[in-house]
Design a protein around this motif. Structure first.
Motif, mmCIF file in Angstrom:
data_model
loop_
_atom_site.group_PDB
_atom_site.id
_atom_site.type_symbol
_atom_site.label_atom_id
_atom_site.label_comp_id
_atom_site.label_asym_id
_atom_site.label_seq_id
_atom_site.Cartn_x
_atom_site.Cartn_y
_atom_site.Cartn_z
ATOM 1 N N MET A 1 3.845 -5.438 21.239
ATOM 2 C CA MET A 1 2.789 -5.813 20.294
ATOM 3 C C MET A 1 3.387 -6.062 18.904
ATOM 4 S SD MET A 1 0.035 -5.649 22.153
ATOM 5 C CE MET A 1 -1.307 -5.547 21.006
ATOM 6 N N GLN A 2 2.643 -6.817 18.103
ATOM 7 C CA GLN A 2 3.052 -7.003 16.708
ATOM 8 C C GLN A 2 3.034 -5.651 16.019
ATOM 9 O OE1 GLN A 2 0.141 -9.849 15.317
ATOM 10 N NE2 GLN A 2 1.662 -11.481 15.441
ATOM 11 N N ARG A 3 3.960 -5.471 15.062
ATOM 12 C CA ARG A 3 3.984 -4.198 14.346
ATOM 13 C C ARG A 3 4.042 -4.450 12.849
ATOM 14 N NH1 ARG A 3 9.216 -3.121 12.895
ATOM 15 N NH2 ARG A 3 10.721 -4.437 13.933
ATOM 16 N N PRO A 4 3.400 -3.575 12.095
ATOM 17 C CA PRO A 4 3.437 -3.719 10.646
ATOM 18 C C PRO A 4 4.757 -3.208 10.070
ATOM 19 C CG PRO A 4 2.128 -1.818 11.245
ATOM 20 C CD PRO A 4 2.537 -2.489 12.529
ATOM 21 N N VAL A 5 5.100 -3.723 8.916
ATOM 22 C CA VAL A 5 6.253 -3.263 8.150
ATOM 23 C C VAL A 5 5.739 -3.045 6.727
ATOM 24 C CG1 VAL A 5 8.577 -3.824 7.350
ATOM 25 C CG2 VAL A 5 7.791 -4.676 9.564
ATOM 26 N N VAL A 6 6.027 -1.894 6.165
ATOM 27 C CA VAL A 6 5.535 -1.594 4.816
ATOM 28 C C VAL A 6 6.688 -1.158 3.921
ATOM 29 C CG1 VAL A 6 4.942 0.829 5.290
ATOM 30 C CG2 VAL A 6 3.692 -0.430 3.538
ATOM 31 N N ARG A 7 6.582 -1.536 2.651
ATOM 32 C CA ARG A 7 7.578 -1.137 1.658
ATOM 33 C C ARG A 7 6.915 -1.083 0.298
ATOM 34 N NH1 ARG A 7 6.811 -5.592 3.964
ATOM 35 N NH2 ARG A 7 8.864 -6.176 4.679
ATOM 36 N N SER A 8 7.533 -0.313 -0.612
ATOM 37 C CA SER A 8 7.041 -0.242 -1.989
ATOM 38 C C SER A 8 7.724 -1.327 -2.806
ATOM 39 C CB SER A 8 7.356 1.124 -2.604
ATOM 40 O OG SER A 8 6.635 2.125 -1.929
ATOM 41 N N ILE A 9 6.944 -1.960 -3.677
ATOM 42 C CA ILE A 9 7.466 -3.031 -4.521
ATOM 43 C C ILE A 9 6.902 -2.882 -5.932
ATOM 44 C CG2 ILE A 9 7.803 -4.692 -2.633
ATOM 45 C CD1 ILE A 9 5.108 -5.966 -3.442
ATOM 46 N N ASP A 10 7.591 -3.445 -6.901
ATOM 47 C CA ASP A 10 7.072 -3.522 -8.266
ATOM 48 C C ASP A 10 6.258 -4.803 -8.371
ATOM 49 O OD1 ASP A 10 8.322 -1.463 -10.309
ATOM 50 O OD2 ASP A 10 9.848 -1.937 -8.813
ATOM 51 N N ALA A 11 5.085 -4.694 -8.962
ATOM 52 C CA ALA A 11 4.204 -5.860 -9.045
ATOM 53 C C ALA A 11 3.466 -5.887 -10.378
ATOM 54 C CB ALA A 11 3.197 -5.843 -7.899
ATOM 55 N N TYR A 12 3.190 -7.088 -10.809
ATOM 56 C CA TYR A 12 2.423 -7.372 -12.022
ATOM 57 C C TYR A 12 1.083 -7.934 -11.571
ATOM 58 C CZ TYR A 12 0.999 -10.165 -16.090
ATOM 59 O OH TYR A 12 0.296 -10.734 -17.118
ATOM 60 N N TYR A 13 -0.033 -7.433 -12.122
ATOM 61 C CA TYR A 13 -1.361 -7.882 -11.718
ATOM 62 C C TYR A 13 -2.010 -8.737 -12.792
ATOM 63 C CZ TYR A 13 -6.309 -7.927 -10.645
ATOM 64 O OH TYR A 13 -7.586 -8.345 -10.381
ATOM 65 N N GLU A 14 -2.647 -9.813 -12.348
ATOM 66 C CA GLU A 14 -3.431 -10.663 -13.246
ATOM 67 C C GLU A 14 -4.435 -11.467 -12.433
ATOM 68 O OE1 GLU A 14 -2.018 -14.529 -15.473
ATOM 69 O OE2 GLU A 14 -1.457 -12.766 -16.677
ATOM 70 N N ASP A 15 -5.705 -11.397 -12.801
ATOM 71 C CA ASP A 15 -6.766 -12.249 -12.230
ATOM 72 C C ASP A 15 -6.776 -12.304 -10.701
ATOM 73 O OD1 ASP A 15 -7.657 -12.905 -14.807
ATOM 74 O OD2 ASP A 15 -6.247 -14.585 -14.948
ATOM 75 N N GLY A 16 -6.778 -11.154 -10.059
ATOM 76 C CA GLY A 16 -6.898 -11.121 -8.601
ATOM 77 C C GLY A 16 -5.624 -11.407 -7.838
ATOM 78 N N THR A 17 -4.499 -11.429 -8.524
ATOM 79 C CA THR A 17 -3.213 -11.702 -7.872
ATOM 80 C C THR A 17 -2.160 -10.725 -8.370
ATOM 81 O OG1 THR A 17 -3.741 -14.058 -7.662
ATOM 82 C CG2 THR A 17 -1.422 -13.456 -7.509
ATOM 83 N N PHE A 18 -1.370 -10.200 -7.438
ATOM 84 C CA PHE A 18 -0.188 -9.420 -7.784
ATOM 85 C C PHE A 18 1.013 -10.347 -7.678
ATOM 86 C CE2 PHE A 18 -2.941 -5.840 -6.760
ATOM 87 C CZ PHE A 18 -2.558 -4.906 -7.710
ATOM 88 N N TYR A 19 1.920 -10.263 -8.644
ATOM 89 C CA TYR A 19 3.126 -11.084 -8.683
ATOM 90 C C TYR A 19 4.352 -10.182 -8.560
ATOM 91 C CZ TYR A 19 0.064 -14.753 -10.418
ATOM 92 O OH TYR A 19 -0.943 -15.680 -10.554
ATOM 93 N N VAL A 20 5.337 -10.647 -7.792
ATOM 94 C CA VAL A 20 6.542 -9.887 -7.496
ATOM 95 C C VAL A 20 7.741 -10.814 -7.634
ATOM 96 C CG1 VAL A 20 7.727 -8.586 -5.659
ATOM 97 C CG2 VAL A 20 5.224 -8.546 -5.802
ATOM 98 N N VAL A 21 8.825 -10.309 -8.189
ATOM 99 C CA VAL A 21 10.086 -11.045 -8.174
ATOM 100 C C VAL A 21 10.880 -10.489 -7.001
ATOM 101 C CG1 VAL A 21 12.187 -11.657 -9.426
ATOM 102 C CG2 VAL A 21 10.041 -11.346 -10.668
ATOM 103 N N THR A 22 11.356 -11.371 -6.139
ATOM 104 C CA THR A 22 12.035 -10.925 -4.927
ATOM 105 C C THR A 22 13.092 -11.929 -4.520
ATOM 106 O OG1 THR A 22 11.658 -9.999 -2.711
ATOM 107 C CG2 THR A 22 10.330 -11.944 -3.345
ATOM 108 N N TYR A 23 13.691 -11.693 -3.376
ATOM 109 C CA TYR A 23 14.743 -12.560 -2.850
ATOM 110 C C TYR A 23 14.179 -13.382 -1.699
ATOM 111 C CZ TYR A 23 19.383 -14.049 -1.367
ATOM 112 O OH TYR A 23 20.488 -14.805 -1.043
ATOM 113 N N GLY A 24 14.277 -14.675 -1.782
ATOM 114 C CA GLY A 24 13.661 -15.579 -0.819
ATOM 115 C C GLY A 24 14.129 -15.435 0.619
ATOM 116 N N LYS A 25 15.306 -14.859 0.829
ATOM 117 C CA LYS A 25 15.818 -14.674 2.192
ATOM 118 C C LYS A 25 15.630 -13.250 2.700
ATOM 119 C CE LYS A 25 19.188 -18.415 1.950
ATOM 120 N NZ LYS A 25 20.591 -18.804 2.113
ATOM 121 N N SER A 26 14.905 -12.433 1.957
ATOM 122 C CA SER A 26 14.661 -11.045 2.377
ATOM 123 C C SER A 26 13.784 -11.017 3.623
ATOM 124 C CB SER A 26 13.989 -10.259 1.250
ATOM 125 O OG SER A 26 12.686 -10.769 1.019
#
Length: 163
Positions: free
Chosen positions: A37-62
């Motif tokens: 079955m499909q399985r979830p993956v969870v991690r903690s991230i730093d995020a900036y919130y504005e107008d219903g959206t959280f923004y994250v700086v990350t690595y595109g190949k992660s």
């Protein structure tokens, strides 16, 4: 003020105003679990919130970005606040793309203590992830008041949200 508007105001107070927030982000793994079955993956991230959206700086190949490329449906939870939500994740591309200039400035300010140490902006895989909230539940004072929010239709959901 409607319940939805009140909930939005509380979310802005808790997560907005240029804060660096630690939230949990759940995606779906690219490979099935032991039971097939499909399985979830969870991690903690730093995020900036504005107008219903959280923004994250990350690595595109992660792994998270590869998982999001396969399935953009994600869930988040506020680590220090009782807030859970579902959303659609979007890779906005390289942080230095001119289209990202405004949000990049906000992210650099919110994450100023560690931004340059953690990110290599010269690498075109250094990208901005936007998590556009669709539905969520804000739990105030351990079930004293619940705000079940539909961010798409901008309404309070009488039948409950997500937990």
């Amino acid at each position: 003020m409607s319940n939805y508007e009140e909930g939005l105001q509380l979310i802005e107070e808790k997560f907005g105003n240029g804060k660096d927030n630690v939230i949990s982000l759940a995606t779906i793994a690219r490979e099935p679990g032991a039971n097939g079955m499909q399985r979830p993956v969870v991690r903690s991230i730093d995020a900036y919130y504005e107008d219903g959206t959280f923004y994250v700086v990350t690595y595109g190949k992660s792994n998270k970005m590869q998982q999001i490329a396969n399935n953009a449906e994600v869930s988040i939870a506020g680590c220090l606040e009782m807030f859970t939500a579902s959303g659609i994740a979007e890779n906005l591309g390289w942080v230095l793309d001119p289209n990202n200039a405004e949000i990049r400035t906000k992210l650099r300010t919110a994450f100023s203590e560690w931004y340059d140490m953690a990110n290599n902006e010269k690498d075109e895989n250094c990208c901005i992830l936007a998590i556009h909230l669709t539905k969520g539940t804000l739990n105030i004072n351990h079930w004293e008041k619940l705000y079940h929010m539909d961010f798409v239709n901008k309404t309070h959901m009488e039948n409950g949200g997500i937990f």
